[in-house]
Motif scaffolding. Sequence first.
Motif, PDB file in Angstrom:
ATOM      1  N   ARG A  77       0.860  -1.182   0.000  1.00 14.96           N
ATOM      2  CA  ARG A  77       0.000   0.000   0.000  1.00 14.96           C
ATOM      3  C   ARG A  77       0.895   1.230   0.000  1.00 14.96           C
ATOM      4  NH1 ARG A  77      -5.180   0.633   2.091  1.00 14.96           N
ATOM      5  NH2 ARG A  77      -5.041  -1.518   2.809  1.00 14.96           N
ATOM      6  N   MET A  78       0.567   2.179  -0.865  1.00 15.36           N
ATOM      7  CA  MET A  78       1.289   3.452  -0.929  1.00 15.36           C
ATOM      8  C   MET A  78       0.246   4.567  -0.864  1.00 15.36           C
ATOM      9  SD  MET A  78       4.493   2.579  -1.256  1.00 15.36           S
ATOM     10  CE  MET A  78       5.317   4.027  -1.858  1.00 15.36           C
ATOM     11  N   GLY A  79      -0.141   4.936   0.351  1.00 16.75           N
ATOM     12  CA  GLY A  79      -1.185   5.948   0.520  1.00 16.75           C
ATOM     13  C   GLY A  79      -2.512   5.415   0.026  1.00 16.75           C
ATOM     14  N   THR A  80      -3.095   6.070  -0.972  1.00 13.44           N
ATOM     15  CA  THR A  80      -4.385   5.645  -1.521  1.00 13.44           C
ATOM     16  C   THR A  80      -4.223   4.703  -2.712  1.00 13.44           C
ATOM     17  OG1 THR A  80      -4.490   7.557  -3.004  1.00 13.44           O
ATOM     18  CG2 THR A  80      -5.481   7.808  -0.802  1.00 13.44           C
ATOM     19  N   MET A  81      -2.992   4.280  -2.960  1.00 10.24           N
ATOM     20  CA  MET A  81      -2.711   3.422  -4.108  1.00 10.24           C
ATOM     21  C   MET A  81      -2.186   2.057  -3.654  1.00 10.24           C
ATOM     22  SD  MET A  81      -3.397   5.465  -6.669  1.00 10.24           S
ATOM     23  CE  MET A  81      -2.571   5.052  -8.197  1.00 10.24           C
ATOM     24  N   ALA A  82      -2.455   1.053  -4.473  1.00 10.60           N
ATOM     25  CA  ALA A  82      -1.818  -0.248  -4.321  1.00 10.60           C
ATOM     26  C   ALA A  82      -0.683  -0.277  -5.333  1.00 10.60           C
ATOM     27  CB  ALA A  82      -2.808  -1.363  -4.615  1.00 10.60           C
ATOM     28  N   GLU A  83       0.442  -0.840  -4.935  1.00 13.18           N
ATOM     29  CA  GLU A  83       1.604  -0.900  -5.824  1.00 13.18           C
ATOM     30  C   GLU A  83       2.035  -2.348  -5.972  1.00 13.18           C
ATOM     31  OE1 GLU A  83       5.015   2.108  -5.864  1.00 13.18           O
ATOM     32  OE2 GLU A  83       5.855   0.371  -4.800  1.00 13.18           O
ATOM     33  N   VAL A  84       2.191  -2.772  -7.228  1.00 13.16           N
ATOM     34  CA  VAL A  84       2.717  -4.094  -7.547  1.00 13.16           C
ATOM     35  C   VAL A  84       4.022  -3.864  -8.297  1.00 13.16           C
ATOM     36  CG1 VAL A  84       2.326  -6.263  -8.779  1.00 13.16           C
ATOM     37  CG2 VAL A  84       0.388  -5.061  -7.747  1.00 13.16           C
ATOM     38  N   ARG A  85       5.118  -4.317  -7.700  1.00 11.92           N
ATOM     39  CA  ARG A  85       6.447  -4.157  -8.317  1.00 11.92           C
ATOM     40  C   ARG A  85       6.930  -5.536  -8.765  1.00 11.92           C
ATOM     41  NH1 ARG A  85       8.814   0.674  -6.793  1.00 11.92           N
ATOM     42  NH2 ARG A  85      10.911  -0.121  -7.132  1.00 11.92           N
ATOM     43  N   VAL A  86       7.228  -5.674 -10.049  1.00 14.48           N
ATOM     44  CA  VAL A  86       7.773  -6.917 -10.585  1.00 14.48           C
ATOM     45  C   VAL A  86       9.229  -6.631 -10.926  1.00 14.48           C
ATOM     46  CG1 VAL A  86       7.612  -8.658 -12.392  1.00 14.48           C
ATOM     47  CG2 VAL A  86       5.522  -7.629 -11.474  1.00 14.48           C
ATOM     48  N   ARG A 151       0.768   0.846 -10.457  1.00 16.73           N
ATOM     49  CA  ARG A 151       0.050   1.507  -9.361  1.00 16.73           C
ATOM     50  C   ARG A 151      -1.414   1.636  -9.725  1.00 16.73           C
ATOM     51  NH1 ARG A 151       4.766   5.483  -8.679  1.00 16.73           N
ATOM     52  NH2 ARG A 151       5.959   4.469  -7.037  1.00 16.73           N
ATOM     53  N   LEU A 152      -2.269   1.239  -8.769  1.00 15.34           N
ATOM     54  CA  LEU A 152      -3.715   1.266  -8.975  1.00 15.34           C
ATOM     55  C   LEU A 152      -4.392   1.845  -7.749  1.00 15.34           C
ATOM     56  CD1 LEU A 152      -3.882  -2.405 -10.269  1.00 15.34           C
ATOM     57  CD2 LEU A 152      -4.218  -0.371 -11.696  1.00 15.34           C
ATOM     58  N   PRO A 153      -5.468   2.622  -7.948  1.00 15.80           N
ATOM     59  CA  PRO A 153      -6.181   3.176  -6.793  1.00 15.80           C
ATOM     60  C   PRO A 153      -6.809   2.053  -5.960  1.00 15.80           C
ATOM     61  CG  PRO A 153      -7.007   4.126  -8.863  1.00 15.80           C
ATOM     62  CD  PRO A 153      -6.053   3.028  -9.214  1.00 15.80           C
ATOM     63  N   LEU A 154      -6.692   2.187  -4.645  1.00 13.01           N
ATOM     64  CA  LEU A 154      -7.307   1.210  -3.755  1.00 13.01           C
ATOM     65  C   LEU A 154      -8.824   1.287  -3.850  1.00 13.01           C
ATOM     66  CD1 LEU A 154      -4.987   1.691  -0.678  1.00 13.01           C
ATOM     67  CD2 LEU A 154      -5.277  -0.427  -1.982  1.00 13.01           C
ATOM     68  N   HIS A 155      -9.474   0.148  -3.628  1.00 12.13           N
ATOM     69  CA  HIS A 155     -10.937   0.072  -3.634  1.00 12.13           C
ATOM     70  C   HIS A 155     -11.480   0.848  -2.443  1.00 12.13           C
ATOM     71  CE1 HIS A 155     -14.915  -1.510  -4.185  1.00 12.13           C
ATOM     72  NE2 HIS A 155     -14.890  -2.110  -3.011  1.00 12.13           N
ATOM     73  N   THR A 156     -12.443   1.710  -2.710  1.00 14.35           N
ATOM     74  CA  THR A 156     -13.006   2.529  -1.629  1.00 14.35           C
ATOM     75  C   THR A 156     -14.403   2.110  -1.256  1.00 14.35           C
ATOM     76  OG1 THR A 156     -13.835   4.132  -3.240  1.00 14.35           O
ATOM     77  CG2 THR A 156     -11.635   4.539  -2.308  1.00 14.35           C
TER      78      THR A 156
END
Length: 162
Positions: A77-86, A151-156
């Motif tokens: 989690r990066m603030g309001t974003m989810a981050e997937v690093r490959v 990076r994708l916005p987290l589900h609210t």
Amino acid sequence: ASRLDAHEADVGTIEPVDLVGLAAEECARVDADLDADAGADALEVAGVAKLLRRAVRNLLENARRYSNGEITVIVRRMGTMAEVRVCDRGPGVPPDQRERIFEPFYRLPGASERAGGVGLGLALVRSIASRHHGSVHCEDHTGGGACFVLRLPLHTGRSGAA
């Protein structure tokens, strides 16, 4: 890819997608290591599961194609974003090529047809990220290789079109 670019096209049902679970399944397919933040088990984004799976799979297949060693997927989690690093241990991507590799049919100089692919995988990842109000970019991996960061916005809890 063309259906994704036509934003009016129906490409699937928007639903909460568990990124940690999705990443774990895709890592198991290619024998990649998964590193998820403690408490990241509730990392959900609103999206089309099959498209998000395709994005992660494309990044992993790309890493598998070019890596000379381990591949690690980091979900956090990066603030309001989810981050997937490959992240891989391949040759890396020169800084002046890091935007071009997301163009359809573009391949790095020296990439032969034998290496597989036609230059659409990363373009599709960018299109999927955009469709989900997210982003993707490439950066150096400390110690050698490349990291692709989705990076994708987290589900609210609200529903809406991706």
